[in-house]
Design a protein around this motif. Structure first.
Motif, PDB file in Angstrom:
ATOM      1  N   PRO A 275     -29.657 -12.447 -40.179  1.00 37.61           N
ATOM      2  CA  PRO A 275     -28.404 -13.197 -40.319  1.00 37.61           C
ATOM      3  C   PRO A 275     -28.319 -13.900 -41.677  1.00 37.61           C
ATOM      4  O   PRO A 275     -29.304 -14.459 -42.160  1.00 37.61           O
ATOM      5  N   GLY A 276     -27.140 -13.853 -42.266  1.00 41.21           N
ATOM      6  CA  GLY A 276     -26.928 -14.491 -43.563  1.00 41.21           C
ATOM      7  C   GLY A 276     -26.970 -13.510 -44.719  1.00 41.21           C
ATOM      8  O   GLY A 276     -26.502 -13.831 -45.819  1.00 41.21           O
ATOM      9  N   LEU A 279     -25.723  -7.262 -45.319  1.00 43.49           N
ATOM     10  CA  LEU A 279     -25.696  -6.347 -44.179  1.00 43.49           C
ATOM     11  C   LEU A 279     -26.517  -6.946 -43.050  1.00 43.49           C
ATOM     12  O   LEU A 279     -27.605  -7.476 -43.280  1.00 43.49           O
ATOM     13  N   GLN A 280     -25.992  -6.850 -41.835  1.00 39.72           N
ATOM     14  CA  GLN A 280     -26.698  -7.389 -40.684  1.00 39.72           C
ATOM     15  C   GLN A 280     -26.837  -6.300 -39.620  1.00 39.72           C
ATOM     16  O   GLN A 280     -26.277  -5.210 -39.735  1.00 39.72           O
ATOM     17  N   LEU A 281     -27.581  -6.619 -38.574  1.00 42.70           N
ATOM     18  CA  LEU A 281     -27.888  -5.596 -37.577  1.00 42.70           C
ATOM     19  C   LEU A 281     -26.641  -5.079 -36.861  1.00 42.70           C
ATOM     20  O   LEU A 281     -26.608  -3.916 -36.445  1.00 42.70           O
ATOM     21  N   ASP A 282     -25.625  -5.898 -36.727  1.00 44.22           N
ATOM     22  CA  ASP A 282     -24.394  -5.405 -36.109  1.00 44.22           C
ATOM     23  C   ASP A 282     -23.775  -4.281 -36.937  1.00 44.22           C
ATOM     24  O   ASP A 282     -23.117  -3.392 -36.388  1.00 44.22           O
TER      25      ASP A 282
END
Length: 318
Positions: A275-276, A279-282
């Motif tokens: 997070p932050g 690119l994020q896991l979603d």
């Protein structure tokens, strides 16, 4: 069959994700089978609903530290607890030497508590209920993916239906349950399969990590109920994935699509998508779902009950 994720990070642990370990719980046998055992796995077990005393088998994919550094500590703790039966370990060449060296230099007496066999392509374990096979994947060092198959079970023999037809209990029930056709004294022909519920189709779970996209992963995952596949990188970092021989989210989805699996669960995520960050896991999840909609992201302590299928598909294999 219930899957519990004990570690879903790649390389190093993070605040919310430990390194690789997946537990397969077999309630009817009172057993837990562990796949990989990264550093801190025994702490994760303590925080879960699983019991280390039920661990009967451990399967190691490869000898990188984030998959084995927790193994010696777990075995030592189980030994101190005196939980009884030896643990069967299966993994690449070097696993037994590694454990014996750890035991020697830490003055730990493993005794007869472990039974180590080397993974070879093909069947690595089989009994009356389960079959486990493996194939080499494509990584920087020898690495194996594992396929766990629960064998089909005969459907329940409907005693009440047999009694309603005037068939008395006895050895004849066993013959009917096996599907045989019998002739009663009054001349009636009774087919056993008409007195049995449909067979319970065995479930199939596949675990593939660490690997870049390869045909062996597709072969292992063919018609699986659940494919657990690494997704270390996002699609835009594909070059890095090829260089390090890891998979992107889209590679994992392509394996699931080609193999015709029922459910894809992604794991082994690079900390770069925390997070932050840009690119994020979603984002990885969206990439995978664009190819294979029935995809979800694993998280530490997530559990997944593998559902049963009542009928075989045309591509069903073991």
């Amino acid at each position: 069959m219930e899957i519990t994720f004990l570690g879903t990070s790649s390389g190093v642990p993070t605040r919310s994700r430990n390194v690789s370990s997946v537990a397969l719980r077999l309630p009817q046998r009172g057993e837990v089978w562990l796949f990989d055992c990264g550093e801190g796995t025994q702490h994760q077990l303590l925080r879960s609903d699983l019991k280390s005393s039920q661990i009967q088998r451990i399967f190691i994919t490869h000898m990188h530290g984030d998959h084995i550094f927790g193994l010696m500590g777990l075995l030592a703790s189980i030994g101190l607890a005196g939980t009884g039966a030896p643990i069967a370990l299966c993994g690449p060449q070097g696993l037994d030497s590694y454990l014996r060296a750890c035991a020697r230099y830490s003055h730990t007496n493993l005794g007869r508590r472990i039974d180590v066999t080397e993974s070879q392509p093909g069947v690595v374990f089989e009994d009356s209920e389960y079959l486990v096979s493996c194939l080499p994947l494509k990584h920087r060092i020898p690495a194996f993916g594992y396929r766990i198959v629960e064998k089909d079970r005969p459907g329940r023999f409907m005693v009440e239906k047999a009694a309603a037809q005037g068939i008395l209990p006895g050895p004849i029930y066993g013959r009917l349950k096996r599907g045989e056709t019998i002739v009663l004294p009054d001349g009636r022909r009774i087919r056993g399969n008409e007195l049995c519920e449909p067979d319970e189709i065995g479930r199939k779970v596949v675990y593939c990590t660490d690997t870049v996209f390869c045909e062996a992963a597709i072969d292992l995952a063919r018609d699986a109920d659940v494919l657990i596949h690494e997704a270390t990188f996002a699609h835009q970092d594909a070059q890095m994935a090829f260089e390090r021989l890891h998979s992107t989210s889209t590679m994992a989805a392509q394996v699931a699509l080609a193999a015709g699996v029922q459910q894809l669960i992604l794991t082994h995520f690079s900390p770069r998508y925390a997070p932050g960050n840009a690119l994020q896991l979603d984002d990885l999840l969206d990439e995978a779902r664009a190819i294979f909609p029935k995809t979800c992201l694993a998280r530490d302590f997530m559990t997944y009950e593998v559902p049963r299928r009542r009928t075989k598909t045309a591509a069903s294999v073991t």
